[in-house]
Design a protein around this motif. Structure first.
Motif, PDB file in Angstrom:
ATOM      1  N   GLN A   1       1.274  -4.231   4.237  1.00 27.15           N
ATOM      2  CA  GLN A   1       1.826  -3.777   5.510  1.00 27.15           C
ATOM      3  C   GLN A   1       1.072  -2.576   6.064  1.00 27.15           C
ATOM      4  N   GLY A   2       0.239  -1.975   5.253  1.00 32.51           N
ATOM      5  CA  GLY A   2      -0.545  -0.830   5.689  1.00 32.51           C
ATOM      6  C   GLY A   2       0.112   0.495   5.368  1.00 32.51           C
TER       7      GLY A   2
ATOM      8  N   ARG B   1      -9.678  -3.752  13.441  1.00 27.73           N
ATOM      9  CA  ARG B   1      -9.648  -3.514  12.005  1.00 27.73           C
ATOM     10  C   ARG B   1     -11.054  -3.717  11.436  1.00 27.73           C
TER      11      ARG B   1
ATOM     12  N   TRP C   1      -2.286  -9.861   3.003  1.00 27.47           N
ATOM     13  CA  TRP C   1      -2.400  -8.482   3.461  1.00 27.47           C
ATOM     14  C   TRP C   1      -1.124  -7.712   3.169  1.00 27.47           C
TER      15      TRP C   1
ATOM     16  N   TYR D   1      -4.424   2.049   6.906  1.00 27.10           N
ATOM     17  CA  TYR D   1      -5.257   1.448   5.874  1.00 27.10           C
ATOM     18  C   TYR D   1      -4.514   0.277   5.235  1.00 27.10           C
ATOM     19  N   TYR D   2      -5.231  -0.810   5.087  1.00 27.63           N
ATOM     20  CA  TYR D   2      -4.664  -2.032   4.534  1.00 27.63           C
ATOM     21  C   TYR D   2      -5.468  -2.492   3.324  1.00 27.63           C
TER      22      TYR D   2
ATOM     23  N   GLU E   1       0.842  -1.191   0.000  1.00 26.47           N
ATOM     24  CA  GLU E   1       0.000   0.000   0.000  1.00 26.47           C
ATOM     25  C   GLU E   1       0.880   1.246   0.000  1.00 26.47           C
TER      26      GLU E   1
ATOM     27  N   CYS F   1      -2.852   0.172  -3.961  1.00 23.23           N
ATOM     28  CA  CYS F   1      -2.517  -1.188  -3.535  1.00 23.23           C
ATOM     29  C   CYS F   1      -1.903  -1.875  -4.747  1.00 23.23           C
TER      30      CYS F   1
ATOM     31  N   TRP G   1     -10.337  -3.153   1.066  1.00 21.61           N
ATOM     32  CA  TRP G   1      -9.628  -2.126   1.827  1.00 21.61           C
ATOM     33  C   TRP G   1     -10.190  -2.122   3.248  1.00 21.61           C
TER      34      TRP G   1
ATOM     35  N   ARG H   1      -9.321  -0.673   7.514  1.00 21.85           N
ATOM     36  CA  ARG H   1      -8.573   0.297   8.298  1.00 21.85           C
ATOM     37  C   ARG H   1      -8.628  -0.072   9.763  1.00 21.85           C
TER      38      ARG H   1
ATOM     39  N   ASP I   1     -12.793  -9.127   7.367  1.00 25.45           N
ATOM     40  CA  ASP I   1     -11.356  -9.374   7.214  1.00 25.45           C
ATOM     41  C   ASP I   1     -11.018 -10.860   7.303  1.00 25.45           C
TER      42      ASP I   1
END
Length: 127
Positions: A119-120, A45, A117, A96-97, A6, A22, A36, A38, A111
């Motif tokens: 790393q954000g 999350r 995933w 945010y992921y 991201e 992303c 997406w 957060r 999720d």
């Protein structure tokens, strides 16, 4: 090694905009449902938006947190999924992921349905 990355987070004033990206290596994103999510400080999350795989119907979905302000999109040529965030509020502050759903072409905002995933990227909305 397959991975998601991201980018695009940062500090923005209330009412401002950011576009999160992303990107992926080892995955062709158009063939996967992408979500997406957060995570705000001290909170769980949560899902924000998702887009189904292009070989499904490519539909998009938004939770109440982003409905009307956020737009998810896909650029297959760049193998990238974007989250355009407008009219940002302090409560949008979070990491945010993005995530890939390995099983199932339809997107969800749970999720637990996602397998890979990034790393954000942190987003801070503050004056």
């Amino acid at each position: 090694q397959a991975q998601l990355v991201e980018s695009g987070g940062g500090l923005v004033q209330p009412g401002g905009s950011l576009r999160l990206s992303c990107g992926a290596s080892g995955f062709t994103l158009e063939y996967y449902a992408i979500g997406w999510f957060r995570q705000a400080p001290g909170k769980e999350r949560v899902g924000v938006s998702c887009i189904s795989a292009s070989n499904s119907d490519g539909r998009t979905y938004y939770t109440d947190s982003g409905k009307g302000r956020f737009t998810i999109s896909r650029d297959s040529a760049k193998n990238t999924v974007y989250l355009q965030m407008n009219s940002l509020k302090p409560e949008d502050t979070a990491v945010y992921y993005c995530a890939i759903r390995n099983w199932g072409w339809d997107c969800t905002t749970e999720d637990s349905d996602y397998d890979y995933w990034g790393q954000g990227t942190p987003v801070t909305v503050s004056s």
